[in-house]
Design a protein around this motif. Structure first.
Motif, PDB file in Angstrom:
ATOM      1  N   ASN A 170     -88.762  87.861 -15.013  1.00 40.82           N
ATOM      2  CA  ASN A 170     -87.908  88.015 -16.194  1.00 40.82           C
ATOM      3  C   ASN A 170     -87.741  86.641 -16.849  1.00 40.82           C
ATOM      4  N   VAL A 171     -88.420  86.467 -17.956  1.00 45.76           N
ATOM      5  CA  VAL A 171     -88.303  85.189 -18.669  1.00 45.76           C
ATOM      6  C   VAL A 171     -87.177  85.295 -19.705  1.00 45.76           C
ATOM      7  N   ASN A 219     -91.603  88.775 -21.145  1.00 45.73           N
ATOM      8  CA  ASN A 219     -91.607  88.456 -19.715  1.00 45.73           C
ATOM      9  C   ASN A 219     -93.036  88.256 -19.231  1.00 45.73           C
ATOM     10  N   LEU A 220     -93.171  87.837 -17.962  1.00 45.38           N
ATOM     11  CA  LEU A 220     -94.506  87.675 -17.374  1.00 45.38           C
ATOM     12  C   LEU A 220     -94.846  88.909 -16.546  1.00 45.38           C
ATOM     13  N   TYR A 221     -96.021  89.472 -16.799  1.00 43.58           N
ATOM     14  CA  TYR A 221     -96.542  90.596 -16.019  1.00 43.58           C
ATOM     15  C   TYR A 221     -97.907  90.161 -15.486  1.00 43.58           C
ATOM     16  N   SER A 222     -98.013  89.979 -14.178  1.00 42.77           N
ATOM     17  CA  SER A 222     -99.234  89.406 -13.621  1.00 42.77           C
ATOM     18  C   SER A 222     -99.587  90.100 -12.309  1.00 42.77           C
ATOM     19  N   SER A 223    -100.877  90.170 -12.027  1.00 44.03           N
ATOM     20  CA  SER A 223    -101.344  90.729 -10.751  1.00 44.03           C
ATOM     21  C   SER A 223    -102.548  89.930 -10.291  1.00 44.03           C
ATOM     22  N   VAL A 248     -79.156  91.706 -13.039  1.00 51.79           N
ATOM     23  CA  VAL A 248     -80.473  91.119 -13.278  1.00 51.79           C
ATOM     24  C   VAL A 248     -80.317  89.804 -14.037  1.00 51.79           C
ATOM     25  N   ALA A 249     -81.160  88.826 -13.707  1.00 53.02           N
ATOM     26  CA  ALA A 249     -81.143  87.523 -14.398  1.00 53.02           C
ATOM     27  C   ALA A 249     -82.484  87.275 -15.073  1.00 53.02           C
ATOM     28  N   GLU A 297     -92.158  78.865 -22.003  1.00 57.88           N
ATOM     29  CA  GLU A 297     -93.240  79.728 -22.501  1.00 57.88           C
ATOM     30  C   GLU A 297     -93.776  80.569 -21.349  1.00 57.88           C
ATOM     31  N   VAL A 298     -94.122  81.832 -21.639  1.00 58.73           N
ATOM     32  CA  VAL A 298     -94.635  82.716 -20.584  1.00 58.73           C
ATOM     33  C   VAL A 298     -95.919  82.138 -19.969  1.00 58.73           C
TER      34      VAL A 298
END
Ligand code: BTN
Length: 251
Positions: A138-139, A57-61, A150-151, A162-163
Motif C-alpha cells: 500500500n503506497v 499501489n505496488l502489485y508485484s509477483s 490498514v496503513a 514513487e511506485v
C-alpha cells in the motif's frame, strides 16, 4: 528495476500479477521473472479473498523454481516478509514501529500495509515445479472500509515514494534475504523475523479452520509454523490460522 539476474515484465493493467506469473510458470519461463502491474482487475488475497488493486499501489509477483522440498519452499513467504519489513524501515522514521505478524503480514504502527501470497504447483520429487510470490504494497491507496486497520507508506512519507522506486527497494531487499536463505537456510530468516515479531510472548487466539486455540505465542519452529503454548502447558504447532489478541489468557 530489479537487481541483476532478474527479468521484469510490466503491465499497465492485468488480472492478477500472481495469475500472470502462474501462466509464465506453466509455460516454462525461467526463475527470476518479476511481474509488476499498475493495477489489477482480479487481485487475490489469502484464503480466497480479493485484493483491491487500483493504480497507486505496488502489485508485484516473482516466479521462482526453488530446488527444495515444497514444505521448505513455503519459507519463502518469510523471506518476502523480511523484504517488506525492510522496505518500510527504509521509508519510515527510525523510531516507527514496523512488526512482522504471523504468518506473513507486516504492520506499520499496528496496521497492515502489505499482503503476501505464496502459490505453488507440485513438481517431481516432492519439490514445487514453480513458486509464485505475490507482494502487494500500500503506497497511497487503502480500502475505505478498512481505513482504521490498514496503513499506506503515504501515511508516513510526504511526498509518498514513487511506485517504481518502491519496487526497486523491495526487489533488492528480497534478493538479499533470498541469498541468505539459499546459502544459510531458514535459521537467519527465522531469527530476523522473530526479532520483529508482533505479539511474541503474548496471549493470542489462533483461529484454525476446525477450532480456535488460545495461549501464548511461543515462537516459530524450524519450518515457520507458529508455536502456541496453552495455560496447561500443551504446545501446539500451527501451520495455518488467523491470529488475534486474546486478552488475559496467557501466563
Ligand atoms: C493477503 O491477503 O494479505 C495477500 C494479498 C496479496 C496481494 C498481492 S498484490 C500482487 C499479487 N497479485 C495478486 O493477485 N495478489 C498478490
Amino acid at each position: 528495476m530489479p537487481p541483476n539476474g532478474y527479468r521484469l515484465t510490466r503491465f499497465d493493467r492485468c488480472d492478477s500479477t500472481n495469475e500472470e506469473a502462474r501462466r509464465q510458470g506453466d509455460a516454462g519461463a525461467a526463475a527470476g521473472l518479476w511481474i509488476v502491474s499498475d493495477e489489477q482487475t482480479k487481485g487475490r488475497g489469502r484464503r480466497g479473498r480479493g485484493w483491491q488493486s487500483p493504480p497507486g499501489n505496488l502489485y508485484s509477483s516473482l516466479l521462482l523454481r526453488p530446488d527444495r522440498p515444497t514444505a521448505e519452499a513455503a519459507q519463502l513467504s518469510f523471506v518476502a516478509a523480511l523484504a517488506v519489513r525492510d522496505l518500510a524501515t527504509h521509508y519510515l522514521r527510525s523510531d516507527s514501529q514496523v512488526l512482522c505478524k504471523w504468518p506473513n503480514d507486516v504492520l506499520l504502527e499496528g496496521r497492515k500495509y502489505s499482503g503476501i501470497l505464496l502459490e505453488s504447483v507440485a513438481g517431481p520429487g516432492g519439490k514445487p515445479a514453480w513458486v509464485v510470490l505475490g507482494i502487494g504494497i500500500n503506497v497511497v491507496f487503502k480500502p475505505a472500509e478498512l481505513a482504521d486497520a490498514v496503513a499506506t507508506l503515504a501515511d508516513y512519507c510526504n511526498p509518498p515514494p514513487e511506485v517504481g522506486e518502491v519496487f526497486t527497494v523491495l526487489s533488492q531487499r528480497f534478493e538479499m534475504w533470498l541469498q541468505r536463505w539459499l546459502e544459510e537456510g531458514f535459521a537467519p530468516v527465522r531469527e530476523a523475523w522473530l526479532s520483529s515479531a508482533h505479539r511474541l510472548g503474548e496471549a493470542i487466539e489462533a483461529r484454525l479452520p476446525s477450532e480456535t486455540l488460545t495461549g501464548r505465542f511461543a515462537g516459530l519452529d524450524e519450518s515457520g509454523s507458529l508455536l502456541l503454548e496453552t495455560k496447561a502447558g500443551v504446545r501446539h504447532v500451527i501451520q495455518a490460522a488467523d491470529v488475534f489478541p486474546a486478552f488475559g489468557e496467557a501466563d
